[in-house]
Design an enzyme around this catalytic site. Structure first.
Site, short mmCIF file in Angstrom:
data_model
loop_
_atom_site.label_atom_id
_atom_site.label_comp_id
_atom_site.label_asym_id
_atom_site.label_seq_id
_atom_site.Cartn_x
_atom_site.Cartn_y
_atom_site.Cartn_z
CE LYS A 274 -27.45 19.77 15.46
NZ LYS A 274 -28.59 20.49 14.92
CE1 TYR A 275 -25.88 15.51 14.25
CE2 TYR A 275 -24.64 17.53 13.96
CZ TYR A 275 -25.75 16.76 13.68
OH TYR A 275 -26.71 17.23 12.84
CG ASP B 71 3.39 -9.98 4.68
OD1 ASP B 71 3.83 -10.49 5.73
OD2 ASP B 71 2.24 -10.15 4.27
N GLY C 267 0.80 -1.23 0.00
CA GLY C 267 0.00 0.00 0.00
C GLY C 267 0.82 1.27 0.00
NE ARG D 129 -8.52 -6.76 8.84
CZ ARG D 129 -8.67 -7.75 8.02
NH1 ARG D 129 -8.42 -7.57 6.74
NH2 ARG D 129 -9.06 -8.92 8.44
CE1 TYR E 230 -8.11 2.68 -0.36
CE2 TYR E 230 -10.08 3.02 0.93
CZ TYR E 230 -9.23 2.18 0.25
OH TYR E 230 -9.50 0.84 0.19
CD GLU E 231 -10.19 10.17 3.62
OE1 GLU E 231 -9.67 9.05 3.74
OE2 GLU E 231 -11.31 10.45 4.05
N GLY E 232 -5.24 9.56 3.68
CA GLY E 232 -3.96 9.71 4.37
C GLY E 232 -2.79 9.02 3.69
CE LYS F 111 4.59 0.07 2.32
NZ LYS F 111 3.67 -0.73 1.52
CB THR F 112 3.52 0.24 6.88
OG1 THR F 112 2.17 0.25 7.38
CG2 THR F 112 4.43 0.00 8.05
CB ILE F 113 0.22 4.93 6.64
CG1 ILE F 113 -0.91 3.94 6.38
CG2 ILE F 113 0.64 5.62 5.35
CD1 ILE F 113 -2.24 4.62 6.05
CG ASP F 114 -1.29 0.17 8.78
OD1 ASP F 114 -1.92 1.21 8.46
OD2 ASP F 114 -1.56 -0.95 8.34
CG MET G 29 -6.73 3.38 6.69
SD MET G 29 -5.67 3.14 5.24
CE MET G 29 -6.92 2.80 3.99
NE ARG H 174 -2.69 -4.05 -1.32
CZ ARG H 174 -2.26 -3.49 -0.18
NH1 ARG H 174 -1.46 -4.14 0.61
NH2 ARG H 174 -2.64 -2.27 0.14
#
Lengths: 568, 568
Positions: free
Chosen positions: A267-268, A201, A106, A277, A441-443, A227-230, A275, A170
């Site tokens: 009120k919310y 991996d 990714g 997982r 996906y924005e990130g 590499k990985t945003i995670d 992201m 991948r």
């Protein structure tokens, strides 16, 4: 197209700017994008002068060293390598190099800078060398699909997000035939080296390639890059994976905006899925940056063997307390992988996969009798929409697609149901309106922050130096990151030292263990010490958009600073 | 808490910074937030020196002037007011003023700066004046809930997003009793003036208040300020509403990131729903900033009387063409209000509302016989999930909640179904995977851009000047926005000149007509001239995060520049 400058402040947002482009397909740049291209990157000072490589002691493995040694007879036990200043570069071979580079998995902001770094190393230290970019990930190696990268080709991608310079994929190099194909490409291109930019991996795969090439007496050396945003590929020598910094700051910008909205509107309850997982680093980092009322960390849920009901109860209790204080709003962060961390959900999904593979699912629901009672109870506890998702959304292997489950919506419904029950009982009279968000996906493809730009450039430049020095089976390691860039350390860490084995289909498979959120680590402990305050009092912080100049433009992630022991 | 500075670059992202705060509840600031507080704002030069007000010719109405004149006997026909330099301020009354301010409706970045502008005007030109902030929107006026704003109170909100200084609300002052309450508050606080910061409805309400106060011989004058991220409150004298600039840039940042991701991955169609239910300005502006492959503009759909099938076909055709070129990815922008623009959907919803209000909805589906054949056909054409949403999600009045329908998911399913049919027929062999996004709340409370910061400050400062000059029933109007700030014009426009009447329940109601996307306007025409190129070729532009310094930090929106005729 050139910007239409109209006096002071008359340039349009996102106005196209002409950029000399050869590689990037039909590239048109915004003013900010094009301003980044020529952003000068500092290098660690060891990379600006002659250097030599100093080896540390022999390495072992993260677990089961005997098995890892057996799996990697040619590269196991290699020492860590550290670049240190030298009187001259004379220890390095005076030869032109042929190097390949591949992006694997990714997207993560900064990948292009790793490639620029390798390229610039070769230009600076091994003139006349050639850099090949394999297209579309590891498949490009196997199918020998590549492009020769020159300075015109690389230029428009400098400091830019995305992986579109050579794209990613991948695929994995796994079977004997696939290794054969990779060998053929290495031989055909006369490769001295290959840099694999990827996650856990892909770096495992890089090490298998290094082992294979050496075993076959090929000269092709292999270097990995983290590499990985995670943020789940890291160790002592590799303090962070690239992309994590940018992605978290993009998500934190959005979370901060939503917080101000929550406080203004009153009120919310905003349920934000983020992201990550396998590990909850992104969620934890965003929490440290923004101070949400509630944050669920998957690793804690797993460690405490919590059920979905426990998680719901935790949220509901805070909503109740806040309602008593007059706050009918809040912000809640949830890691994408939450339900993977809940044992009872894993059991249910395993049972569903079995049933869906072998049995008929009847409309009447008789199939449910095949579930264990615990799983049946959980299934019935789930909102209907989630039940449907579990039954209908399957991957090509027929398995339940856990990643498709909108956990944030599921939790909203479960909290809503619980609160409604309490309202009936007279124990709750607040207002609850959930709003769901997924920031994903924005990130992955934002413009890299100054940190990721610089870090990636050093990773790539360092990878060039490691290859030049004859190293193989190591991951590019840039350290001392809390210090000024000049003082950053550069070296390589044996990939086998990050590995353990897993038993799959009766065989030992080497794996780089994902770095999970450590409940005894500084980032989690800081979060845990503050969350009760954040839950009740509103300590929202809005980090604002990533800046490339001025305030906060060189800020590091909390996770990194805390893990480095620099921030208390 | 102070930032823990660690050598070069050792500040953590989102690190808390101490800010002297009295008003903002438990405010903790990020470095970027706190750096914005002291950001110096330029003023139009007419506001920096002595000025006088010059009146233009008498005004009329946007439609049905006779009816508007009857509804507003005391304020109809007022001239536009323009501030011009003067030798001295002697024309202005030498008195202390008591002024109220209220935020009305949804959040938009910059609201706090309007308030700062009013406050600073009073400090600079009418020393000793008092500014009251009504809390929680117009209800604060009716219930006399207010806070006296002083410089300490206002300081931490300068250039900050959100409406949390005094919060907002959606109540309206409508009934005779409510007008009575407003009068009582005006009298009790001895108000010389009231500034209403809001959208079209709120400014209509502001004008009714102005009319009512003058009719009752109260001294309280009322000035409106144009607020809405949707960009649908504008006219010749009011070139844009505040918040539109910031919101569009936040959305465009995310869209640009998703575009780079789409191109890098090569396997997703991203369907992005954007805020803007009544008008599609946000979607159009984001398209001009980012060049998506497909953009649906609600006003065009309505003008061409398109059906949902027409919209689906348009998308499918471009997906097919792109597949032929080898592109199985893309980015598609959709306005939140799309289905409101489709006549057949409006019919269906009207029929559903009737049926659901008066009939039993049976499981067997017999109720469907009550639908007209066209509506039944459309209902059956809709994906099941959307059918369920239409039946289940109701507002408190029992009506279908159109805003809750996830149009982007609906379109993905419809496109998917159509492509699957074509695949069966052998006319399509590409890959289609949809990813849905909704960018909404993230954009309403971001840190205002330099443009919105400066524009709002001028709107507020100008509102102060208008009140001081004795004006009522006008909207603060700042123009010549493509020029340097010094040359911006400042004045007021009669609110009645923006109005038309609508017949509701047999009575004429005054309304400020929402400014829709004009199909003959420059922004749409530019978009329309380029969209076929964007559809097939990939002209993606990634605007990147909003910058407060350096490149693009003073860029204006395309919509504004094109409407001002400054950009071709």
């Amino acid at each position: 197209m050139t910007p239409s400058l109209v006096a002071n402040g008359g340039v349009a947002a996102g106005e196209a700017v002409a950029v000399p482009v050869t590689g990037r397909v039909a590239a048109v740049y915004s003013e900010v994008q094009s301003s980044r291209i020529d952003h000068a990157l500092p290098l660690p000072s060891v990379l600006t002068k002659p250097f030599k490589v100093v080896d540390g002691p022999a390495s072992s493995a993260a677990g089961n060293p005997d098995e890892i040694a057996k799996l990697f007879p040619n590269v196991f036990g290699q020492p860590s390598a550290l670049l240190v200043p030298s009187d001259s570069d004379s220890a390095l071979p005076q030869q032109k190099l042929k190097i390949g580079v591949v992006l694997s998995g990714g997207q993560a902001p900064g990948g292009h800078n790793v490639i620029s770094g390798i390229f610039d190393y070769l230009q600076d230290r091994a003139k006349g060398s050639t850099l090949y970019g394999f297209r579309g990930g590891p498949a490009g190696i196997m199918k020998s699909k590549y492009v020769e990268l020159n300075s015109e080709y690389i230029y428009p991608y400098r400091n830019q997000g995305g992986f579109d310079m050579i794209c990613s994929g991948r695929d994995k190099i796994e079977t004997p035939e696939q290794f054969k194909q990779a060998e053929e490409t290495a031989v055909k291109l006369d490769l001295d080296g290959l840099v694999v930019i990827g996650g856990d991996d892909s770096n495992t795969n890089a090490c298998l390639l290094a082992e294979n090439f050496r075993g076959k007496n090929l000269k092709t050396r292999v270097i990995g890059c983290p590499k990985t945003i995670d943020g789940d590929l890291k160790c002592k020598e590799v303090p962070t994976s690239f992309g994590f910094d940018t992605a978290c700051k993009i998500y934190a910008e959005m979370i901060g905006n939503v917080m101000i909205d929550a406080r203004s509107t009153g009120k919310y309850y905003h349920f934000v899925r983020l992201m990550g997982r396998a590990a909850s680093h992104i969620t934890l980092e965003c929490a440290l940056q923004t101070h949400p009322n509630i944050t669920i960390i998957g690793e804690e849920v797993a460690a405490k063997k919590q059920t979905l009901k426990n998680v719901t109860d935790y949220i509901v209790n805070i909503v109740l307390k806040r309602a008593d204080l007059g706050y009918n709003y809040g912000v809640i962060l949830i890691p994408e992988g939450l339900i993977d961390f809940i044992p009872e959900v894993q059991n249910l999904i395993a049972e569903l996969n079995e049933i869906l593979a072998h049995d008929v699912v009847d409309e009447g629901g008789l199939w449910k009798n095949k579930l264990t009672s615990q799983s049946l109870q959980l299934f019935d506890f789930l909102p209907e929409a989630i039940q449907e998702q579990l039954m209908l959304e399957r991957d090509p292997h027929g398995n339940v697609q856990v990643a498709k489950i909108e956990t944030e919506k599921m939790l909203i419904q479960m909290v809503e149901t619980d609160l409604e029950k309490r309202r009936q009982e007279g124990s709750y009279n607040g207002q609850f309106k959930g709003q769901s968000h997924f920031f994903g996906y924005e990130g992955r493809c934002g413009l890299p922050t100054n940190f990721d730009s610089t870090y990636c450039y050093a990773l790539g430049y360092g990878a060039g130096a490691l290859l030049h020095s004859g190293k193989t089976g190591v991951i590019s390691s840039v350290g001392n990151l809390a210090a000024p860039v000049e003082e950053w350390t550069v070296g390589g860490t044996a990939l086998t030292s990050l590995m353990d084995v897993e038993r799959r289909h009766g065989k030992f498979k080497p794996v780089i263990k994902k770095a999970m959120v450590e409940l005894e680590g500084a980032p989690f402990k800081k979060f845990a010490s503050l969350r009760n305050d954040w839950a009740i009092n509103n300590r929202y912080i809005s980090p604002g958009p990533i800046q490339f100049h001025g305030p906060a433009s060189n800020a590091l992630s909390h996770t990194l600073l805390l893990e480095l022991g620099v921030q208390a």
